[in-house]
Design an enzyme around this catalytic site. Sequence first.
Site, PDB file in Angstrom:
ATOM      1  N   GLY A 150       4.534  -3.573  -1.031  1.00  0.00           N
ATOM      2  CA  GLY A 150       4.125  -3.140  -2.363  1.00  0.00           C
ATOM      3  C   GLY A 150       3.081  -4.106  -2.883  1.00  0.00           C
ATOM      4  N   THR A 151       2.291  -3.659  -3.856  1.00  0.00           N
ATOM      5  CA  THR A 151       1.140  -4.484  -4.181  1.00  0.00           C
ATOM      6  C   THR A 151       1.066  -5.088  -5.572  1.00  0.00           C
ATOM      7  OG1 THR A 151       0.064  -2.374  -4.219  1.00  0.00           O
ATOM      8  CG2 THR A 151      -0.406  -3.780  -2.363  1.00  0.00           C
ATOM      9  N   THR A 152       0.533  -4.392  -6.564  1.00  0.00           N
ATOM     10  CA  THR A 152       0.205  -5.125  -7.788  1.00  0.00           C
ATOM     11  C   THR A 152       1.189  -4.871  -8.931  1.00  0.00           C
ATOM     12  OG1 THR A 152      -2.085  -4.948  -7.146  1.00  0.00           O
ATOM     13  CG2 THR A 152      -1.657  -5.668  -9.382  1.00  0.00           C
ATOM     14  N   ALA A 193      -5.219  -2.092  -1.227  1.00  0.00           N
ATOM     15  CA  ALA A 193      -3.764  -1.927  -1.123  1.00  0.00           C
ATOM     16  C   ALA A 193      -3.124  -1.475  -2.431  1.00  0.00           C
ATOM     17  CB  ALA A 193      -3.128  -3.228  -0.658  1.00  0.00           C
TER      18      ALA A 193
END
Lengths: 248, 279
Positions: free
Chosen positions: B51-53, B226
């Site tokens: 998972g990213t931000t 991403a």
Amino acid sequence: MSTPFYVSPQQAMADRAEYARKGIARGRSLVVLQYTDGIVFVGENPSRALHKFSEIYDRIGFAAAGKYNEYENLRIGGVRYADLRGYTYDRDDVTARGLANVYAQTLGTIFSSVGEKPYEVELVVAEVGETADADQIYRLPHDGSIVDEHGSVAVGGNAEQISSFLDQRHRDGMTLAEALRLAVQALSRDTNGTEREIPAERLEVAVLDRTRPQARKFKRIVGRQLSRLLQAPDAASAPTDVPSDTEE
Amino acid sequence: MEANTRSFGRLPAAFLTPGSSSFMDFLSAHSPELLPGNRKLPDGIVEAPHGTTIVAATFPGGVVLAGDRRATMGNMIAQRDIEKVFPADEYSAVGIAGTAGLAVEMVKLFQLELEHFEKVEGEQLSLEGKANRLSTMIRSNLGMAMQGLAVVPLFAGWDIDREKGRIFSYDVTGGRSEEHGFAATGSGSIFARGSMKKLYREDLTEQQAATLVVQALYDAADDDSATGGPDMARRIYPIVTVITDEGFRKLTEAESSEIARSIHERRLEQPDGPRAALL
């Protein structure tokens, strides 16, 4: 060398039961009632910090009469049991029936094992369902037997008297205020039939409220909300008593 | 009592032994194999969705925490509608960047840890206590982090004692630092942070703070492959949560789509977003 006295098993068990019952009778009784939106726990408790009622899991509550250290120990055991079970499987797999069985086994083993003194406690495990029909209330006396109850239940020293008082007056579909006032009325009757007043600050009240939006349905009712519910004049003019979360 | 360890039916002795109020401590004593940190991993690199931000910002009266919806595995988009922001309890939330599977498991254990403490003790941990507990959990994951399975959360909550919203960020070793105003974590965090730096003010309303974090996620998605931007075609919008003295609240899909759509509209005319003053 002297031979030990022979005590018949019947006598031994009767003695243990009497010992446990006397211990339980020293504490104050408490009642658990169904009302339209859930289950309400009411008891007389001068302490603000040492609770008789508490949350075990999302929909499951716990009430106990008797010796504090013993039921506190069982309560924490129950919280651990429920949390571990929910963590291993799923939150829906934690049920009051399962918990009541574990408590019954635990109390039963302690009661009949010679090396241990019987626990002086009587428990209630309750689970609020989606509807009133799905509510479950189990009463667990000191010897590990288990009783499936409906409507209303009382535990503690005075339980029999209070139970019969409640059985006559409790009906399905009571509002929270009605159920609460009936419970207080039942608790304020002494053994000899005289009534005494229990002030609001000596009452411990909690509910399992199925209308709560959160998954955790247990909530304590304190302060202004409690006095408002106790004062509501009668069923007809009582406002809808949905416990609000903001007011505490 | 000691004869009854692990017997079926009755509660095992460990359940009735007085001890700490921590569920994790209980687990590590009773069933250590269930703790994520105790798992043995084979050598080598494990490929798993990431998972990213995650972004957060405070405003007078509370704090917002938001996350995009994309999970990637290398170059591939593994999932478009993953949820990375969760309530930790009534007054706090946690958003997770890093290995998705482990992160979700860590959140589940963290939620349970807070709930367990609350039930046993009869009162909640302080916000500081919750933040420290999360630190311990990340530290126990360090072995896996070394193999590329890192979990880096952002923790936000309403501090009942100090009466304000607070944000805590973490590194993979469990190092914790309190952030002031705004914070971001994950691969798009550099861009999100730059965006918020220009837009953040101390007197934002709740609505403005929610818009601010979605703007930041938009900027992160703009420059970081991403991170996923709002997906208008599939109607997948960022998860935005708000914590105030009234507790945790997740914005409804209608609310978050409203914010995402209006930002998107403006970006069609001005692709780089709102401009800050030069001086």
